[in-house]
Design an enzyme around this catalytic site. Structure first.
Site, PDB file in Angstrom:
ATOM      1  N   SER A  70      35.797  77.956  30.923  1.00 32.43           N
ATOM      2  CA  SER A  70      35.582  79.059  31.863  1.00 32.43           C
ATOM      3  C   SER A  70      35.808  80.432  31.224  1.00 32.43           C
ATOM      4  CB  SER A  70      36.512  78.889  33.072  1.00 32.43           C
ATOM      5  OG  SER A  70      37.825  78.613  32.640  1.00 32.43           O
ATOM      6  N   GLU A  81      39.707  71.114  42.418  1.00 34.52           N
ATOM      7  CA  GLU A  81      38.748  70.013  42.273  1.00 34.52           C
ATOM      8  C   GLU A  81      39.331  68.727  42.873  1.00 34.52           C
ATOM      9  OE1 GLU A  81      37.206  69.188  38.280  1.00 34.52           O
ATOM     10  OE2 GLU A  81      37.064  67.085  38.878  1.00 34.52           O
ATOM     11  N   ASN A  98      41.136  73.023  32.029  1.00 33.13           N
ATOM     12  CA  ASN A  98      40.611  72.571  30.734  1.00 33.13           C
ATOM     13  C   ASN A  98      41.159  73.423  29.595  1.00 33.13           C
ATOM     14  OD1 ASN A  98      38.266  74.313  29.453  1.00 33.13           O
ATOM     15  ND2 ASN A  98      38.148  74.562  31.671  1.00 33.13           N
ATOM     16  N   CYS A 154      29.868  72.310  40.466  1.00 35.58           N
ATOM     17  CA  CYS A 154      29.249  71.763  39.249  1.00 35.58           C
ATOM     18  C   CYS A 154      28.680  70.380  39.576  1.00 35.58           C
ATOM     19  CB  CYS A 154      30.281  71.660  38.136  1.00 35.58           C
ATOM     20  SG  CYS A 154      29.605  70.854  36.666  1.00 35.58           S
TER      21      CYS A 154
HETATM   22  S1  SF4 Z   1      34.178  71.892  32.815  1.00 35.91           S
HETATM   23 FE1  SF4 Z   1      32.163  72.744  33.213  1.00 35.91          FE
HETATM   24  S2  SF4 Z   1      30.689  71.065  32.964  1.00 35.91           S
HETATM   25 FE2  SF4 Z   1      32.754  70.195  33.137  1.00 35.91          FE
HETATM   26  S3  SF4 Z   1      32.925  69.705  35.292  1.00 35.91           S
HETATM   27 FE3  SF4 Z   1      33.843  71.730  35.017  1.00 35.91          FE
HETATM   28  S4  SF4 Z   1      32.169  73.151  35.410  1.00 35.91           S
HETATM   29 FE4  SF4 Z   1      31.248  71.140  35.110  1.00 35.91          FE
END
Ligand code: SF4
Length: 522
Positions: A481, A341, A439, A311
């Site tokens: 996601s 990440e 997330n 991303c």
């Molecule tokens: S949540 Fe989506 S927009 Fe945010 S960093 Fe990850 S892939 Fe990118």
């Protein structure tokens, strides 16, 4: 095994002509006496009733007319047909339970959208259950007819369900049929007994299903589901498959979602943990979470054809890590250990970067020069928690440099604000997303911190019926996601438990889009 004698058993079969046959509890429709008896023995609630309907279409129609109120108003609540059935699939065994997704006699088809929830609940208690189509047939069927129905996708055949539920008048309805045989033969008696045992064991779960039945409001959080980075990453794999043909290798899950991964797998993507699983000369896609320079170098050394789906907002954090390290700063990376990440960002400047997970970690930092500390963040952190850690860092290192713009991305921030808004109004929050989706997990935590129970679910079948008991407003969102289709699937499943009114609470709208890498541009 001790037998609990339910109060319903003492009351006997419900008789729709009795004045006492008024209840908002579960009504079980069981065609035959021995089926009714098995179910009654399993029931636990005083408000549950068993109505023996008789075998076959004529008796089922008569019962349905009575229930529809032609001769007596039907005041029962949720309605479930429970009985035995012929199994139509070779992999079914006597005693297996089929929860009808639809029942059809070829003329009337009744859709039962809550079937997956009920089948999953049965499986969670160890019962062999699956959801599928049930055919209602006019008489006992022979093997040629079984084959025809199986070819049409039916899992089981009975002789009453379509008629019994044809006049359910919109009330919550379900069918649980226990396979008694997969053909005529000497095993029929043994199969029948296995089916009755399963019906009895399923009866308390039918009550749990009834307790979860209610009219509800679903509050949809907006925005929810796919972000621009996830859409881009998925499109990169799809286009790579289109342009280069299968297999296309993907290092790690392209995004953290089981549905997305299995869908791409079916189309020819091969997900690997490390590059040494990728054959020489093959195409490999780097996932949206990014990779460290060491992984890029290893791919180059191997001569692999790389397409980078990192991303752009993760790449931005990597660039910041390189810049701060180049300028001699110690970089405090706020994030979760082990997340892909974080591993990728740490790899940009491993000698200059320290992972900080909590406020407590701040005290143990020993930078070479306390006046040259900078901080960065994982893009999918909880906004409020990350701010606390950044605050503690600033207190200890007042000259600390911050990233040029927020590292927690727009999608994470927006979804957290949106779920916070629905959690304030909801009795329960459901978050669609996979367990390894950072997330999505943060959305659950955010709801819980707002005082509303919240659960992470990959799909509708992860919903436990007990969560819904007494719940009239369900907040619903999806991690960045999780596909939008999962949200629709959850709403459909909830509608099988009673009428659902869907209302959306939009806290902000998004218009972010990212371009594709040149390798997959047409
Ligand atoms: S949540 Fe989506 S927009 Fe945010 S960093 Fe990850 S892939 Fe990118």
């Amino acid at each position: 095994m001790t037998e609990t004698i339910p109060q319903a058993r003492a009351a006997g079969d419900a008789d729709l002509t009795e004045p006492g046959a008024t209840s908002s509890g579960l009504l079980v429709l069981a065609p035959l006496r021995f089926e009714a008896r098995a179910v009654r023995r399993g029931l636990r609630e005083a408000s549950s009733r068993v109505q023996r309907t008789g075998m076959g279409a004529t008796k089922a129609r008569k019962t349905a007319r009575l229930l529809a109120g032609e001769s007596k108003p039907d005041t029962f609540g949720p309605r479930i047909v429970m009985g035995t059935a012929a199994g139509l699939s070779d992999d079914l065994s006597p005693g297996d339970l089929i929860v009808g997704t639809e029942v059809s006699d070829g003329i009337t088809t009744v859709l039962l959208p809550g079937a997956d929830l009920l089948a999953a609940e049965l499986r969670r208690t160890g019962l062999p259950a699956r959801a599928g189509k049930i055919a209602t047939v006019p008489k006992m069927i022979k093997s040629s007819e079984r084959t025809r129905l199986a070819d049409e996708g039916y899992l089981a055949a009975d002789m009453e369900s379509a008629m019994l539920l044809g006049e359910a008048n919109g009330r919550p309805a379900a069918v649980i049929r226990a396979v008694s045989d997969a053909g005529f033969g000497p095993g029929m008696l043994r199969g029948g007994l296995a089916a009755l045992r399963s019906l009895r064991a399923a009866a308390p779960l039918a009550e749990r299903w009834a307790a979860a039945c209610a009219e509800r409001t679903v509050l949809l959080a907006g925005p929810r589901s796919f972000c621009a980075g996830v859409e881009r990453a998925i499109e990169i794999v799809e286009r790579a498959l289109e342009l280069r043909g299968a297999p296309v290798y993907v290092r790690k899950q392209i995004v953290h979602n089981t549905r997305v991964v299995s869908d791409l797998e079916q189309r020819g993507a091969v997900f690997v943990d490390e590059l040494d699983e990728v054959p020489d000369g093959a195409t490999v896609v780097f996932s949206a979470h990014g990779v460290s320079p060491a992984v890029r170098d290893a791919a180059a050394d191997r001569g692999l054809s790389v397409i980078d789906a990192t991303c752009p907002l993760v790449s931005k954090v990597h660039a910041e890590a390189r810049r701060f390290a180049r300028e001699g700063y110690t970089v405090a990376l706020i994030g979760h250990a082990g997340h892909e990440e974080v591993e990728g960002t740490l790899g940009e400047a491993p000698d200059s970067t320290v992972l900080v997970q909590t406020v407590a970690d701040v005290a143990s930092l020993t930078p070479a020069d306390p006046s040259k500390v900078a901080y960065l963040m994982q893009t999918t952190l909880a906004v409020d928690e990350a701010a606390d850690v950044a605050g503690a860092l600033r207190e200890r290192f007042p000259q600390m440099r911050a990233p040029g713009s927020d590292d927690i991305c727009y999608a994470t921030t927006n979804r957290q604000a949106a779920v916070h808004a629905v959690a304030a109004e909801a009795d329960l929050v459901l978050v669609a997303g996979s367990k390894n989706s950072s997330n999505s997990v943060r959305l659950v935590e955010r709801s819980q911190r707002a005082g509303t129970p919240a659960y992470l679910i990959d799909g509708a079948s992860d919903i436990e019926l007990s969560w819904l008991s007494g719940v009239s407003v369900v907040g619903l969102t999806a991690g960045a996601s999780a596909p939008p289709a999962v949200v629709s699937e959850i709403i459909t499943a909830l509608s099988g438990l009673g009428a659902v009114t869907v209302t959306e609470r939009v806290t902000t709208t998004e218009s972010v889009q990212f371009g594709l890498p040149r390798e997959v541009r047409r």
